[in-house]
Motif scaffolding. Sequence first.
Motif, PDB file in Angstrom:
ATOM      1  N   PHE A   1      45.915 -32.124 -64.635  1.00 38.04           N
ATOM      2  CA  PHE A   1      46.378 -31.523 -65.881  1.00 38.04           C
ATOM      3  C   PHE A   1      47.399 -30.443 -65.554  1.00 38.04           C
ATOM      4  CE2 PHE A   1      42.213 -29.592 -64.915  1.00 38.04           C
ATOM      5  CZ  PHE A   1      42.573 -28.254 -64.746  1.00 38.04           C
ATOM      6  N   GLU A   2      48.019 -29.875 -66.567  1.00 34.97           N
ATOM      7  CA  GLU A   2      49.204 -29.026 -66.416  1.00 34.97           C
ATOM      8  C   GLU A   2      48.984 -27.834 -65.487  1.00 34.97           C
ATOM      9  OE1 GLU A   2      53.111 -28.390 -66.653  1.00 34.97           O
ATOM     10  OE2 GLU A   2      52.053 -30.076 -67.578  1.00 34.97           O
ATOM     11  N   ASP A   3      47.801 -27.220 -65.566  1.00 37.27           N
ATOM     12  CA  ASP A   3      47.555 -26.006 -64.785  1.00 37.27           C
ATOM     13  C   ASP A   3      47.186 -26.276 -63.328  1.00 37.27           C
ATOM     14  OD1 ASP A   3      48.097 -24.461 -66.971  1.00 37.27           O
ATOM     15  OD2 ASP A   3      45.995 -24.323 -67.618  1.00 37.27           O
ATOM     16  N   ALA A   4      47.003 -27.516 -62.954  1.00 34.60           N
ATOM     17  CA  ALA A   4      46.647 -27.839 -61.571  1.00 34.60           C
ATOM     18  C   ALA A   4      47.823 -27.536 -60.639  1.00 34.60           C
ATOM     19  CB  ALA A   4      46.257 -29.307 -61.461  1.00 34.60           C
ATOM     20  N   LYS A   5      47.517 -26.989 -59.466  1.00 38.75           N
ATOM     21  CA  LYS A   5      48.555 -26.621 -58.505  1.00 38.75           C
ATOM     22  C   LYS A   5      48.436 -27.493 -57.260  1.00 38.75           C
ATOM     23  CE  LYS A   5      48.572 -21.789 -60.031  1.00 38.75           C
ATOM     24  NZ  LYS A   5      48.316 -20.383 -59.617  1.00 38.75           N
ATOM     25  N   VAL A   6      49.550 -28.101 -56.867  1.00 45.51           N
ATOM     26  CA  VAL A   6      49.545 -28.940 -55.680  1.00 45.51           C
ATOM     27  C   VAL A   6      49.411 -28.066 -54.435  1.00 45.51           C
ATOM     28  CG1 VAL A   6      52.070 -28.944 -55.347  1.00 45.51           C
ATOM     29  CG2 VAL A   6      50.678 -30.899 -54.570  1.00 45.51           C
ATOM     30  N   CYS A   7      48.671 -28.553 -53.424  1.00 42.99           N
ATOM     31  CA  CYS A   7      48.393 -27.781 -52.209  1.00 42.99           C
ATOM     32  C   CYS A   7      48.963 -28.466 -50.973  1.00 42.99           C
ATOM     33  CB  CYS A   7      46.883 -27.640 -52.000  1.00 42.99           C
ATOM     34  SG  CYS A   7      46.014 -26.863 -53.329  1.00 42.99           S
ATOM     35  N   GLU A   8      49.146 -27.675 -49.931  1.00 37.13           N
ATOM     36  CA  GLU A   8      49.504 -28.220 -48.627  1.00 37.13           C
ATOM     37  C   GLU A   8      48.276 -28.934 -48.067  1.00 37.13           C
ATOM     38  OE1 GLU A   8      52.268 -28.887 -45.584  1.00 37.13           O
ATOM     39  OE2 GLU A   8      52.583 -27.834 -47.487  1.00 37.13           O
ATOM     40  N   PRO A   9      48.384 -30.204 -47.714  1.00 37.20           N
ATOM     41  CA  PRO A   9      47.209 -30.942 -47.244  1.00 37.20           C
ATOM     42  C   PRO A   9      46.776 -30.525 -45.842  1.00 37.20           C
ATOM     43  CG  PRO A   9      49.155 -32.308 -47.031  1.00 37.20           C
ATOM     44  CD  PRO A   9      49.599 -31.049 -47.739  1.00 37.20           C
ATOM     45  N   THR A  10      45.500 -30.667 -45.557  1.00 35.55           N
ATOM     46  CA  THR A  10      44.935 -30.370 -44.249  1.00 35.55           C
ATOM     47  C   THR A  10      44.422 -31.664 -43.607  1.00 35.55           C
ATOM     48  OG1 THR A  10      42.695 -30.026 -45.091  1.00 35.55           O
ATOM     49  CG2 THR A  10      44.183 -28.118 -45.104  1.00 35.55           C
ATOM     50  N   ILE A  11      43.992 -31.555 -42.351  1.00 34.10           N
ATOM     51  CA  ILE A  11      43.382 -32.703 -41.663  1.00 34.10           C
ATOM     52  C   ILE A  11      42.162 -33.181 -42.440  1.00 34.10           C
ATOM     53  CG2 ILE A  11      42.382 -33.521 -39.500  1.00 34.10           C
ATOM     54  CD1 ILE A  11      45.311 -32.633 -39.298  1.00 34.10           C
ATOM     55  N   GLU A  12      41.380 -32.228 -42.942  1.00 31.06           N
ATOM     56  CA  GLU A  12      40.170 -32.583 -43.681  1.00 31.06           C
ATOM     57  C   GLU A  12      40.518 -33.356 -44.954  1.00 31.06           C
ATOM     58  OE1 GLU A  12      35.938 -30.534 -44.588  1.00 31.06           O
ATOM     59  OE2 GLU A  12      37.687 -29.326 -45.093  1.00 31.06           O
ATOM     60  N   ASP A  13      41.611 -32.962 -45.614  1.00 31.98           N
ATOM     61  CA  ASP A  13      42.039 -33.690 -46.809  1.00 31.98           C
ATOM     62  C   ASP A  13      42.364 -35.143 -46.472  1.00 31.98           C
ATOM     63  OD1 ASP A  13      41.859 -31.350 -48.341  1.00 31.98           O
ATOM     64  OD2 ASP A  13      43.927 -30.782 -47.891  1.00 31.98           O
ATOM     65  N   GLY A  14      43.120 -35.343 -45.385  1.00 36.03           N
ATOM     66  CA  GLY A  14      43.463 -36.694 -44.975  1.00 36.03           C
ATOM     67  C   GLY A  14      42.226 -37.496 -44.599  1.00 36.03           C
ATOM     68  N   TYR A  15      41.307 -36.858 -43.918  1.00 30.17           N
ATOM     69  CA  TYR A  15      40.055 -37.522 -43.537  1.00 30.17           C
ATOM     70  C   TYR A  15      39.260 -37.945 -44.769  1.00 30.17           C
ATOM     71  CZ  TYR A  15      35.341 -38.042 -41.608  1.00 30.17           C
ATOM     72  OH  TYR A  15      34.090 -38.501 -41.275  1.00 30.17           O
ATOM     73  N   MET A  16      39.143 -37.040 -45.728  1.00 32.11           N
ATOM     74  CA  MET A  16      38.399 -37.357 -46.947  1.00 32.11           C
ATOM     75  C   MET A  16      39.071 -38.465 -47.744  1.00 32.11           C
ATOM     76  SD  MET A  16      35.592 -35.676 -47.235  1.00 32.11           S
ATOM     77  CE  MET A  16      35.230 -35.700 -48.990  1.00 32.11           C
ATOM     78  N   LEU A  17      40.398 -38.475 -47.730  1.00 36.81           N
ATOM     79  CA  LEU A  17      41.131 -39.537 -48.437  1.00 36.81           C
ATOM     80  C   LEU A  17      40.810 -40.904 -47.811  1.00 36.81           C
ATOM     81  CD1 LEU A  17      43.343 -40.167 -50.582  1.00 36.81           C
ATOM     82  CD2 LEU A  17      44.996 -40.014 -48.709  1.00 36.81           C
ATOM     83  N   ILE A  18      40.862 -40.961 -46.478  1.00 39.14           N
ATOM     84  CA  ILE A  18      40.574 -42.213 -45.786  1.00 39.14           C
ATOM     85  C   ILE A  18      39.132 -42.663 -45.994  1.00 39.14           C
ATOM     86  CG2 ILE A  18      40.168 -43.132 -43.458  1.00 39.14           C
ATOM     87  CD1 ILE A  18      42.759 -41.967 -42.594  1.00 39.14           C
ATOM     88  N   MET A  19      38.226 -41.689 -46.011  1.00 37.83           N
ATOM     89  CA  MET A  19      36.798 -42.006 -46.147  1.00 37.83           C
ATOM     90  C   MET A  19      36.384 -42.239 -47.599  1.00 37.83           C
ATOM     91  SD  MET A  19      35.764 -42.035 -43.023  1.00 37.83           S
ATOM     92  CE  MET A  19      33.993 -41.923 -43.073  1.00 37.83           C
ATOM     93  N   GLY A  20      37.339 -42.181 -48.497  1.00 37.47           N
ATOM     94  CA  GLY A  20      37.034 -42.440 -49.898  1.00 37.47           C
ATOM     95  C   GLY A  20      36.477 -41.243 -50.633  1.00 37.47           C
ATOM     96  N   GLY A  21      36.613 -40.062 -50.026  1.00 40.02           N
ATOM     97  CA  GLY A  21      36.192 -38.847 -50.702  1.00 40.02           C
ATOM     98  C   GLY A  21      34.705 -38.594 -50.663  1.00 40.02           C
ATOM     99  N   LYS A  22      33.949 -39.430 -49.969  1.00 33.26           N
ATOM    100  CA  LYS A  22      32.492 -39.265 -49.924  1.00 33.26           C
ATOM    101  C   LYS A  22      32.063 -38.926 -48.517  1.00 33.26           C
ATOM    102  CE  LYS A  22      32.068 -40.557 -54.234  1.00 33.26           C
ATOM    103  NZ  LYS A  22      31.729 -39.600 -55.284  1.00 33.26           N
ATOM    104  N   MET A  23      31.376 -37.794 -48.340  1.00 35.30           N
ATOM    105  CA  MET A  23      30.895 -37.395 -47.015  1.00 35.30           C
ATOM    106  C   MET A  23      29.473 -37.877 -46.799  1.00 35.30           C
ATOM    107  SD  MET A  23      33.326 -35.918 -45.434  1.00 35.30           S
ATOM    108  CE  MET A  23      32.633 -34.929 -44.138  1.00 35.30           C
TER     109      MET A  23
END
Length: 287
Positions: A265-287
Amino acid sequence: MKIQISNLTKKFGTSTVLDNIDLEISSGMFGLLGRNGAGKTTLMRIIATLLTKNSGDITICGMTVENTKDIREIVGYLPQDFSMYPSMKVYEAMDYLGVLSKIPKQKRQEIIPSLLGKVNLLDYQNTRVKALSGGMKRRLGIAQAIMHSPKVLIVDEPTAGLDPEERIRFRNLLSEIAKDRIVILSTHIVGDIEATCENIAILNKGKIIYKGKTEELAKLAEGKVYTVTVSSEELDKFKDKYKIIAMVSHGNNAILRILADNKPFEDAKVCEPTIEDGYMLIMGGKM
C-alpha cells in the motif's frame, strides 16, 4: 585446492537424504545453509569419509573420496555434537589426540601451544575441559581439527547456542583459518554466513536450491522487501497475506518487514535487501 561433487545421492532406507547434488567448493570460506534436517550434516559427513554415498562422485584436492586414509589426512572435521575428554586438562587432551594422530612428541610440543594461542586458549591449557565455557570448547574443537594441518576444514553448526560475543570471536577465527585452506561452514544461522562467506549453497529437502555468491542471494529480493506500520488489529490480516520477516512492537502498532511482489500500500517503504531476505524468498517465506 578444490572439492568437486557430481550427482551425489545418499539414501537411508527408502528415504533420499541427498538428491543429485552438484557442487564445486574452492579455497576460502564456503557456506552451506539450510533448515535443520535439510541434509547438511549428511553431506559434511560424506566429505569427511564418515558416511558412504550411494552414487555420484566426489574429489577432494584431486583425490576421490573412496581413498579414505588419504582424505582423512587432509580433512579436519568439527561435528555439531563435539565432545572431548572432559576430565583431562586442555593441553593433555590435545597431546593425547596428537598421539592418536601419530604426531611425534617434539612436533606436538611445538604445535600445541601455537594452536592454543591461535584459538585464544593458551591461558587455559591447565584447565579441565569440562570447566570450559561452550564457546571455549568449540574453539578447542577447532584446535584439534587443524592439528594435522588439513587442507579442508569442515565445521557443522559451530555457533549454535553461543552468546553474540563468542559467536563473533568464533566467526573471526574461522575467517582467519580460511586464508590458506578450504573451510566449509554448515549452519542454519543466516548471520554466520553473511558475516564470513563469499560463496554459498542452500540445501532444502536434500536438493541444492541455490549456489553462488552470497551477495547475489540478497539481490534476488531486490524491490520485494518493504517496511510497513500496522495497527494491532490489522496484524492478523497481514500475517495471512504477506511473508513477514521481522516484526517490532511499537505501542499499539507493529513495524513489519515483509516480502511482497508489489508495493502492499502507499505508505509502505521499499528496503535494501539482506542475505536473510533472499534466503526467505527462496525458501518461500516459511522458516
